[in-house]
Write a protein that holds these residues in place. Structure first.
Motif, mmCIF file in Angstrom:
data_model
loop_
_atom_site.group_PDB
_atom_site.id
_atom_site.type_symbol
_atom_site.label_atom_id
_atom_site.label_comp_id
_atom_site.label_asym_id
_atom_site.label_seq_id
_atom_site.Cartn_x
_atom_site.Cartn_y
_atom_site.Cartn_z
ATOM 1 N N ARG A 139 -11.399 -9.874 -8.548
ATOM 2 C CA ARG A 139 -11.337 -9.485 -9.960
ATOM 3 C C ARG A 139 -12.476 -10.185 -10.705
ATOM 4 O O ARG A 139 -12.754 -11.362 -10.456
ATOM 5 N N GLN A 149 -14.749 -3.779 -3.306
ATOM 6 C CA GLN A 149 -13.837 -4.164 -2.242
ATOM 7 C C GLN A 149 -14.630 -4.587 -1.006
ATOM 8 O O GLN A 149 -15.649 -3.985 -0.658
ATOM 9 N N PRO A 175 -12.989 -0.784 -7.535
ATOM 10 C CA PRO A 175 -12.847 -0.380 -6.130
ATOM 11 C C PRO A 175 -14.148 -0.482 -5.339
ATOM 12 O O PRO A 175 -14.132 -0.681 -4.126
ATOM 13 N N SER A 216 0.705 -6.339 1.862
ATOM 14 C CA SER A 216 -0.037 -5.076 1.812
ATOM 15 C C SER A 216 0.374 -4.085 2.881
ATOM 16 O O SER A 216 0.512 -2.882 2.624
ATOM 17 N N SER A 271 -8.376 -9.106 -3.114
ATOM 18 C CA SER A 271 -8.928 -8.153 -4.079
ATOM 19 C C SER A 271 -9.645 -8.925 -5.182
ATOM 20 O O SER A 271 -9.015 -9.595 -6.005
ATOM 21 N N ARG A 315 0.808 -1.220 0.000
ATOM 22 C CA ARG A 315 0.000 0.000 0.000
ATOM 23 C C ARG A 315 0.842 1.271 0.000
ATOM 24 O O ARG A 315 0.357 2.337 -0.390
ATOM 25 N N LYS A 325 -4.880 -1.222 -13.424
ATOM 26 C CA LYS A 325 -5.496 -2.205 -12.532
ATOM 27 C C LYS A 325 -6.930 -2.499 -12.952
ATOM 28 O O LYS A 325 -7.392 -3.635 -12.830
ATOM 29 N N ARG A 329 -2.635 1.412 -5.284
ATOM 30 C CA ARG A 329 -2.420 0.198 -4.503
ATOM 31 C C ARG A 329 -2.829 0.389 -3.048
ATOM 32 O O ARG A 329 -3.117 -0.575 -2.351
ATOM 33 N N TRP A 351 -10.440 -4.831 -11.983
ATOM 34 C CA TRP A 351 -10.579 -4.447 -10.576
ATOM 35 C C TRP A 351 -11.585 -3.309 -10.462
ATOM 36 O O TRP A 351 -11.514 -2.320 -11.189
ATOM 37 N N GLU A 404 -6.282 -1.072 -2.282
ATOM 38 C CA GLU A 404 -6.504 -2.514 -2.348
ATOM 39 C C GLU A 404 -6.761 -3.112 -0.971
ATOM 40 O O GLU A 404 -6.178 -2.709 0.021
ATOM 41 N N GLU A 418 -4.022 3.053 -11.548
ATOM 42 C CA GLU A 418 -5.414 2.658 -11.358
ATOM 43 C C GLU A 418 -6.040 2.241 -12.684
ATOM 44 O O GLU A 418 -6.817 1.283 -12.741
#
Length: 325
Positions: free
Chosen positions: A175, A186, A183, A210, A173, A160, A320, A166, A181, A169, A317
């Motif tokens: 997918r 989450q 957000p 993380s 996470s 992070r 991702k 990141r 991804w 996350e 982002e």
């Protein structure tokens, strides 16, 4: 809950130090911050092994993936690591890192799967970028390898503290079926309870590091006597300057006209594609010197040395959302 783990060797075969977390005069029932981070990561590896059918660990030979592998070896010792390694090879990786990767895989009898960006370019499934960088081209080979291997959990070394995207996350996470991804999807992770539920076609990216910082990683490397590729330490190298970064000359497209190659003493804080990973001036030739250098730095390793993160404010982002690490 904490978990004690022991192993007689590190991920690279070196002998471990004395039991960590207990020094003269310390409370033997109090974990050091490195012990707490290690315990959390080991717990995550074991949770995934128990909850998912086909995990895989992304391994590039960079320091974060090396620490991840070391933790995985500890988590399952004396049994072998119960999953394969996966490397998305851009074809522009540092030779020292690829040599290190192959040594470690052979030493521990691990299964390594390689997804080659070069093969995708040669077959016309991907097109070379004008700037020569291949980091953004890793997404399609990665997603194809996940689908082909039917991997339902993919360990990554993201932290992070590296980059603001990141930092959003979770450890687990989710997918979607396209590897993207979101957000907004989450999930809460209270009390280290991780939700790996996913629909057919979806998978979960898992980030055991993380909560680690770059400094934590290096302090752990020092404590565990983990071997690293030599480019993480100061050495003389041919480099040239582009957009304020010292890049390594190579077949990937550098230097261009007007860019002068120089021999400088540098080291790398992070390792990726040669076309976008910059070196930093340094005289740190030991782990102790690197730790002192990082402690004084006010820039994250990616902020200081990764050109692919500077393409836009939301570069990481955006990638991702497309399925990048």
């Amino acid at each position: 809950m904490t978990t004690e783990t022991t192993t007689p060797t590190t991920a690279t075969g070196a002998a471990t130090a004395a039991p960590a977390g207990v020094l003269d005069g310390e409370n033997p029932y109090t974990l050091s911050h490195l012990d707490a981070l290690e315990s959390e990561a080991v717990h995550i590896f074991r949770e995934v092994a128990g909850e998912f059918e086909r995990p895989v660990l992304l391994f590039s030979g960079g320091k974060d993936s090396i620490v991840m592998l070391h933790l995985a070896l500890k988590a399952f010792w004396p049994a072998p690591v119960p999953f394969a390694l996966l490397h998305v090879d851009t074809g522009h990786n540092f030779p020292e890192v690829i040599a290190y990767r192959d040594r470690v895989v052979a030493r521990h009898g691990l299964r390594l799967e390689v997804a080659s960006v070069q093969e995708y370019i040669d077959s016309g499934r991907l097109r070379e970028r004008p700037d020569g960088t291949r980091n953004p081209l890793q997404t399609v080979p990665l997603l194809d390898a996940i689908e082909k291997g039917r991997f339902d959990a993919v360990f990554g070394g993201g932290r992070r503290d590296e980059e603001k995207a990141r930092a959003k996350e979770r450890v687990f996470s989710l997918r979607d079926e396209f590897g993207a991804w979101d957000p907004r999807r989450q999930r809460p992770e209270l009390w280290q309870l991780y939700n790996g539920r996913h629909a057919p076609g979806e998978h979960v990216r898992v980030f055991p590091l993380s909560n680690w910082t770059e400094l934590d990683v290096w302090q752990y490397i020092e404590r565990e006597h983990i071997e690293l590729p030599e480019i993480y330490f100061a050495h003389e190298r041919e480099v040239f300057q582009r957009n304020g970064m010292w890049l390594t000359a190579g077949d990937w497209g550098g230097p261009k006209d007007g860019e002068t190659v120089e021999r400088r003493v540098v080291r790398y804080r992070t390792v990726g594609d040669m076309s976008c990973t910059g070196a930093v001036a340094s005289d740190a030739t030991t782990v102790e010197a690197v730790i002192a250098e990082i402690a004084e730095s006010r820039l994250t390793e990616r902020g200081a040395t990764r050109a692919d993160d500077k393409l836009s404010e939301a570069a990481m982002e955006d990638r991702k959302r497309e399925g990048y690490f």
